[in-house]
Motif scaffolding. Structure first.
Motif, PDB file in Angstrom:
ATOM      1  N   GLU A  92       0.831  -1.195   0.000  1.00 20.41           N
ATOM      2  CA  GLU A  92       0.000   0.000   0.000  1.00 20.41           C
ATOM      3  C   GLU A  92       0.873   1.256   0.000  1.00 20.41           C
ATOM      4  N   GLY A  93       0.603   2.164  -0.955  1.00 18.16           N
ATOM      5  CA  GLY A  93       1.382   3.393  -1.077  1.00 18.16           C
ATOM      6  C   GLY A  93       2.647   3.240  -1.891  1.00 18.16           C
ATOM      7  N   LYS A  94       2.893   2.024  -2.422  1.00 17.59           N
ATOM      8  CA  LYS A  94       4.093   1.779  -3.225  1.00 17.59           C
ATOM      9  C   LYS A  94       3.694   1.356  -4.639  1.00 17.59           C
ATOM     10  N   GLU A  95       4.653   1.448  -5.548  1.00 13.89           N
ATOM     11  CA  GLU A  95       4.393   1.032  -6.935  1.00 13.89           C
ATOM     12  C   GLU A  95       4.431  -0.499  -7.040  1.00 13.89           C
ATOM     13  N   ILE A  96       3.574  -1.027  -7.910  1.00 16.11           N
ATOM     14  CA  ILE A  96       3.525  -2.470  -8.162  1.00 16.11           C
ATOM     15  C   ILE A  96       3.697  -2.716  -9.654  1.00 16.11           C
ATOM     16  N   ASP A  97       4.529  -3.695 -10.007  1.00 13.96           N
ATOM     17  CA  ASP A  97       4.684  -4.094 -11.407  1.00 13.96           C
ATOM     18  C   ASP A  97       3.483  -4.974 -11.761  1.00 13.96           C
ATOM     19  N   VAL A  98       2.427  -4.347 -12.272  1.00  9.28           N
ATOM     20  CA  VAL A  98       1.172  -5.057 -12.524  1.00  9.28           C
ATOM     21  C   VAL A  98       1.351  -6.172 -13.552  1.00  9.28           C
ATOM     22  N   CYS A  99       2.176  -5.924 -14.556  1.00 16.61           N
ATOM     23  CA  CYS A  99       2.413  -6.940 -15.597  1.00 16.61           C
ATOM     24  C   CYS A  99       2.968  -8.224 -14.972  1.00 16.61           C
ATOM     25  N   GLU A 100       3.950  -8.066 -14.095  1.00 21.82           N
ATOM     26  CA  GLU A 100       4.560  -9.226 -13.433  1.00 21.82           C
ATOM     27  C   GLU A 100       3.565  -9.905 -12.496  1.00 21.82           C
ATOM     28  N   GLN A 101       2.767  -9.093 -11.794  1.00 20.81           N
ATOM     29  CA  GLN A 101       1.777  -9.642 -10.878  1.00 20.81           C
ATOM     30  C   GLN A 101       0.732 -10.476 -11.613  1.00 20.81           C
ATOM     31  N   PHE A 102       0.306 -10.008 -12.776  1.00 23.15           N
ATOM     32  CA  PHE A 102      -0.687 -10.766 -13.532  1.00 23.15           C
ATOM     33  C   PHE A 102      -0.075 -12.013 -14.176  1.00 23.15           C
ATOM     34  N   ARG A 103       1.227 -11.977 -14.428  1.00 25.34           N
ATOM     35  CA  ARG A 103       1.896 -13.199 -14.892  1.00 25.34           C
ATOM     36  C   ARG A 103       1.870 -14.247 -13.794  1.00 25.34           C
ATOM     37  N   PHE A 104       2.116 -13.812 -12.557  1.00 21.70           N
ATOM     38  CA  PHE A 104       2.040 -14.732 -11.421  1.00 21.70           C
ATOM     39  C   PHE A 104       0.614 -15.255 -11.238  1.00 21.70           C
TER      40      PHE A 104
END
Length: 313
Positions: A184-196
């Motif tokens: 929360e409050g930090k950047e997330i690599d959404v592309c990598e998260q959706f790969r997982f």
């Protein structure tokens, strides 16, 4: 008396003739025949065909940031197809080395090819890295073998079967959202998260309770796909891959073997559980469906363990 020099010269000339026949005369003849039927395309270039052009066009397309205001990703991921469709129309010919490939994007023709009622359109015999990925699975199978695999796939992905997968999909999505709360409050690599997420969903639905082992299979499969991607347009002739072992070849062989061993380890575990009475079936997931057919009482309905392996791919 024929000298050794004359024999060597004869074989050198024979190789040269074969080389020119395969890489110049046949492409030249095929190109003229197809052009007479109205099929045009980029010019064939000796030995490499259009592969160097494709590599260069992809490099140029990805050398600059993508316009985020547009959702048109076709020119970026397939710039050669985008450009040549504009130049030559919906149907045209390109060259994978000395092998001609007809690109068809006209809807009615695509439909006719996919339906293939009369069996006129045979499937391409795979080679190289792609064969390591797809093997003898449903993508390349034909005739009765394809029909058997298609029937199995239809059952596995029928609406009722997909409903049973919903709880696993929800569990995967919940696990991902729980991970996001920690950032929360930090950047997330959404592309990598959706790969997982994709990895987790496929692992749970395909391997059921063995999904942790299944995730390793998915990660290995991703690695093999990456090797295939970076070697997609490399051209080799006359069985040179049998004479020279490139680093990519070694890595691909090792990854393929690891993939096979990982799947077969899960298969053996399932079979042992049924044999010892710890389980009354092979499972209700996709792996269980494949194993059920593999052990079918009717030998005509069975598929081999190699098909079980490659049906995941």
């Amino acid at each position: 008396m024929i000298s050794l020099f004359s024999i060597c010269l004869f074989f050198i000339l024979l190789i040269a003739v074969r080389f020119l026949y395969s890489l110049w005369w046949i492409p030249f003849r095929v190109k003229n025949i197809l052009q007479s039927q109205g099929l045009k395309g980029p010019a064939y270039k000796f030995i490499y065909g259009n592969t160097k052009d494709i590599i260069e066009m992809k490099k140029q397309a990805r050398s600059s940031p993508m316009d985020l205001s547009s959702h048109d990703i076709f020119p970026r991921i397939q710039p050669h197809m985008y450009t040549w469709t504009k130049l030559y129309g919906q149907n045209f010919i390109i060259w994978d080395g000395a092998r001609p490939q007809i690109v068809v994007s006209e809807p009615e023709l695509v439909k006719e090819i996919l339906i293939n009622k009369e069996g006129k359109y045979g499937k391409v015999k795979l080679r190289g890295y792609l064969k390591k990925l797809l093997g003898e699975g449903i993508v390349v199978a034909e005739g009765e073998k394809w029909s058997k695999m298609r029937k199995l796939a239809n059952h596995a992905f029928h609406g009722e079967s997909l409903k049973d997968m919903v709880p696993s999909m929800i569990a995967s999505a919940d696990a991902m959202l729980e991970t996001w709360r920690k950032f929360e409050g930090k950047e997330i690599d959404v592309c990598e998260q959706f790969r997982f997420l994709t990895s987790d969903v496929i692992s749970r639905t395909a391997f059921g309770s063995s999904y942790l082992e299944g995730r390793k299979v998915f990660e290995t499969l991703t690695k093999l796909c990456y090797i295939i991607s970076r070697n997609a347009h490399k051209i080799r002739y006359f069985g040179i891959e049998k004479l020279i072992r490139w680093q990519n070849d070694v890595e691909a062989n090792e990854t393929e073997q690891l993939l096979h061993d990982s799947i077969m380890a899960i298969v053996k575990m399932r079979e042992d559980e049924v044999k010892t009475g710890r389980a009354d079936s092979f499972g209700t997931d996709f792996l269980g469906s494949l194993l059920k057919v593999h052990h079918d009482m009717d030998k005509k309905n069975r598929i081999s363990t190699e098909n079980c392996d490659h049906d995941y791919l």
